[in-house]
Design a protein around this motif. Structure first.
Motif, short mmCIF file in Angstrom:
data_model
loop_
_atom_site.label_atom_id
_atom_site.label_comp_id
_atom_site.label_asym_id
_atom_site.label_seq_id
_atom_site.Cartn_x
_atom_site.Cartn_y
_atom_site.Cartn_z
N ASP A 285 0.83 -1.21 0.00
CA ASP A 285 0.00 0.00 0.00
C ASP A 285 0.86 1.26 0.00
OD1 ASP A 285 -2.34 1.69 0.34
OD2 ASP A 285 -1.71 1.88 2.44
N ASP A 286 1.86 1.31 0.88
CA ASP A 286 2.71 2.49 1.02
C ASP A 286 4.16 2.07 0.77
OD1 ASP A 286 3.98 4.84 1.65
OD2 ASP A 286 3.30 4.92 3.74
N LEU A 287 4.67 2.48 -0.37
CA LEU A 287 6.01 2.05 -0.77
C LEU A 287 7.12 2.70 0.05
CD1 LEU A 287 7.84 0.51 -2.75
CD2 LEU A 287 7.69 2.49 -4.28
N GLU A 288 6.93 3.95 0.45
CA GLU A 288 8.04 4.72 1.01
C GLU A 288 8.79 4.02 2.14
OE1 GLU A 288 8.99 9.19 2.78
OE2 GLU A 288 7.02 8.71 1.99
N PRO A 289 8.12 3.50 3.18
CA PRO A 289 8.88 2.86 4.26
C PRO A 289 9.48 1.51 3.88
CG PRO A 289 6.54 2.67 4.68
CD PRO A 289 6.68 3.57 3.49
N LEU A 290 9.11 0.99 2.69
CA LEU A 290 9.57 -0.34 2.30
C LEU A 290 10.51 -0.32 1.11
CD1 LEU A 290 6.15 -2.21 2.60
CD2 LEU A 290 8.12 -2.49 4.11
N THR A 291 10.97 0.88 0.71
CA THR A 291 11.82 0.98 -0.49
C THR A 291 13.04 0.07 -0.39
OG1 THR A 291 11.08 3.24 -0.91
CG2 THR A 291 13.15 2.54 -1.94
N GLY A 292 13.72 0.11 0.75
CA GLY A 292 14.91 -0.74 0.92
C GLY A 292 14.58 -2.21 0.86
N THR A 293 13.44 -2.57 1.45
CA THR A 293 13.02 -3.97 1.43
C THR A 293 12.71 -4.42 0.01
OG1 THR A 293 12.10 -3.81 3.66
CG2 THR A 293 11.28 -5.59 2.27
N ILE A 294 11.99 -3.58 -0.74
CA ILE A 294 11.65 -3.93 -2.13
C ILE A 294 12.91 -4.09 -2.96
CG2 ILE A 294 10.53 -3.11 -4.24
CD1 ILE A 294 8.54 -4.04 -2.17
N ASP A 295 13.86 -3.19 -2.79
CA ASP A 295 15.11 -3.28 -3.55
C ASP A 295 15.84 -4.58 -3.25
OD1 ASP A 295 14.64 -0.83 -4.70
OD2 ASP A 295 15.97 0.29 -3.37
N ALA A 296 15.86 -4.98 -1.98
CA ALA A 296 16.53 -6.23 -1.60
C ALA A 296 15.81 -7.44 -2.19
CB ALA A 296 16.60 -6.33 -0.08
N VAL A 297 14.48 -7.41 -2.18
CA VAL A 297 13.72 -8.52 -2.73
C VAL A 297 13.93 -8.61 -4.24
CG1 VAL A 297 11.38 -9.41 -3.13
CG2 VAL A 297 12.00 -8.50 -0.89
N VAL A 298 13.96 -7.45 -4.92
CA VAL A 298 14.20 -7.45 -6.37
C VAL A 298 15.56 -8.08 -6.66
CG1 VAL A 298 14.68 -5.99 -8.36
CG2 VAL A 298 12.70 -5.50 -6.91
N ALA A 299 16.58 -7.66 -5.94
CA ALA A 299 17.93 -8.19 -6.18
C ALA A 299 17.97 -9.70 -5.96
CB ALA A 299 18.93 -7.49 -5.26
N ASP A 300 17.32 -10.18 -4.90
CA ASP A 300 17.30 -11.61 -4.61
C ASP A 300 16.52 -12.37 -5.67
OD1 ASP A 300 17.55 -13.99 -2.69
OD2 ASP A 300 15.38 -13.81 -2.89
N ARG A 301 15.34 -11.87 -6.02
CA ARG A 301 14.48 -12.62 -6.93
C ARG A 301 15.01 -12.63 -8.36
NH1 ARG A 301 8.11 -12.36 -5.36
NH2 ARG A 301 8.35 -12.94 -3.18
N MET A 302 15.73 -11.59 -8.76
CA MET A 302 16.25 -11.58 -10.13
C MET A 302 17.26 -12.70 -10.37
SD MET A 302 14.71 -9.50 -12.12
CE MET A 302 15.84 -9.67 -13.51
N THR A 303 17.91 -13.17 -9.32
CA THR A 303 18.84 -14.30 -9.50
C THR A 303 18.08 -15.56 -9.93
OG1 THR A 303 18.72 -15.01 -7.18
CG2 THR A 303 20.37 -13.36 -7.74
N TYR A 304 16.80 -15.63 -9.59
CA TYR A 304 15.96 -16.75 -10.01
C TYR A 304 15.24 -16.44 -11.31
CZ TYR A 304 16.79 -18.55 -5.34
OH TYR A 304 17.38 -19.02 -4.20
#
Length: 280
Positions: A168-187
């Motif tokens: 719902d609110d991206l701002e407090p989760l920006t770092g988390t989203i970036d980390a998830v993107v980096a992890d998931r792109m390896t798959y």
């Protein structure tokens, strides 16, 4: 608490299993959803580490995801592939020596939790369905359409855009989203992962919907949890499950999208613990 990893064979298939806690404690099986590159760890890492001192927590990569097996000739469509996944999950419980477990299912994982319960009700204790699929909703949200068609543009920018639809609110989760993107792109870039995704979301395959009659046969205590601002699975889906599961309660979180366990982790953990303890 550190997460233990193991490889567990179930017939011709193999699970990558993430695990915390003492197997002598009550076991909670955490089932992740179907996003591109999704894994048990990326969905549940903080939950596993937070709850591992009180529960035995098990979060496998589903078959067709992460480092678990990817069939060379996979079933076509989410319905057929989920039948295989649910059967394999019951086999995983056997291999781990687990008789009866509580199950938490997120999105696709909710569908798997219901399939497991229908197939082997004696193996399941309590159910927590979080933004679960499998209800007879007629519309497809833009976020879900993006998820299904992700491999038309399987880039990090596309994945980041998709994951912003999950919250719902991206701002407090920006770092988390970036980390998830980096992890998931390896798959995401792996051919076997792409093959499994395309098979799961084959647009020509029939859809699996849980009927009112089926749900009426599930007496297990159930907590249905949904984010009010969920842009992937509509809130009406959880109303359907709460209306038709005989012993279900519904909890709707305000200012929350599809990732309850990440957006409102402490609330989610409190709900889960109180539910298992029988005070909710």
């Amino acid at each position: 608490m550190s997460i233990r990893n193991s490889r567990v064979a179930v017939g011709d298939l193999c699970f990558e299993v993430n695990e915390t806690g003492d197997p002598a404690h009550e076991t909670i099986l955490f089932l992740h959803g179907s996003g591109p590159g999704a894994t048990g760890r990326s969905n549940w890492e903080r939950i596993l580490t937070d709850l591992g001192d009180r529960f035995h927590c098990v979060a496998p990569d589903m078959i067709g995801f992460g480092d678990s097996s990817h069939p060379v000739d996979p079933p076509q469509g989410m319905s057929a592939f989920n039948d295989l996944r649910a059967d394999a999950l019951l086999g995983l419980l056997d291999e781990l020596g687990l008789g009866r477990v509580h199950v938490v299912g997120n999105s696709m994982g909710g569908q798997l939790a219901l399939l497991m319960t229908l197939a082997a009700p004696e193996r399941i204790g309590k159910l927590l369905l979080m933004g679960s699929g499998g209800a007879p909703t007629t519309s497809v949200s833009p976020g879900l359409a993006h998820l299904r068609e992700f491999y038309a543009d399987p880039t990090a920018d596309s994945l980041r855009g998709l994951l912003t639809e999950f919250v719902d609110d991206l701002e407090p989760l920006t770092g988390t989203i970036d980390a998830v993107v980096a992890d998931r792109m390896t798959y995401v870039v792996r051919d076997d992962v792409a093959r499994s995704h395309r098979a799961s979301f084959n647009p020509h395959a029939p859809r699996r919907v849980f009927t009112e009659a089926e749900l009426a046969t599930i007496p297990h205590p159930t907590l249905v949890v949904h984010g009010r601002e969920d842009r992937i699975i509509p809130l009406e889906a959880s109303f359907y499950f709460a209306d038709n599961l005989p012993n279900a309660n519904l909890f709707v979180l305000a200012h929350c999208g599809h990732w309850t366990q990440i957006e409102h982790r402490e609330k989610f953990e409190s709900l889960l613990e109180r539910f298992i303890a029988g005070v909710l």
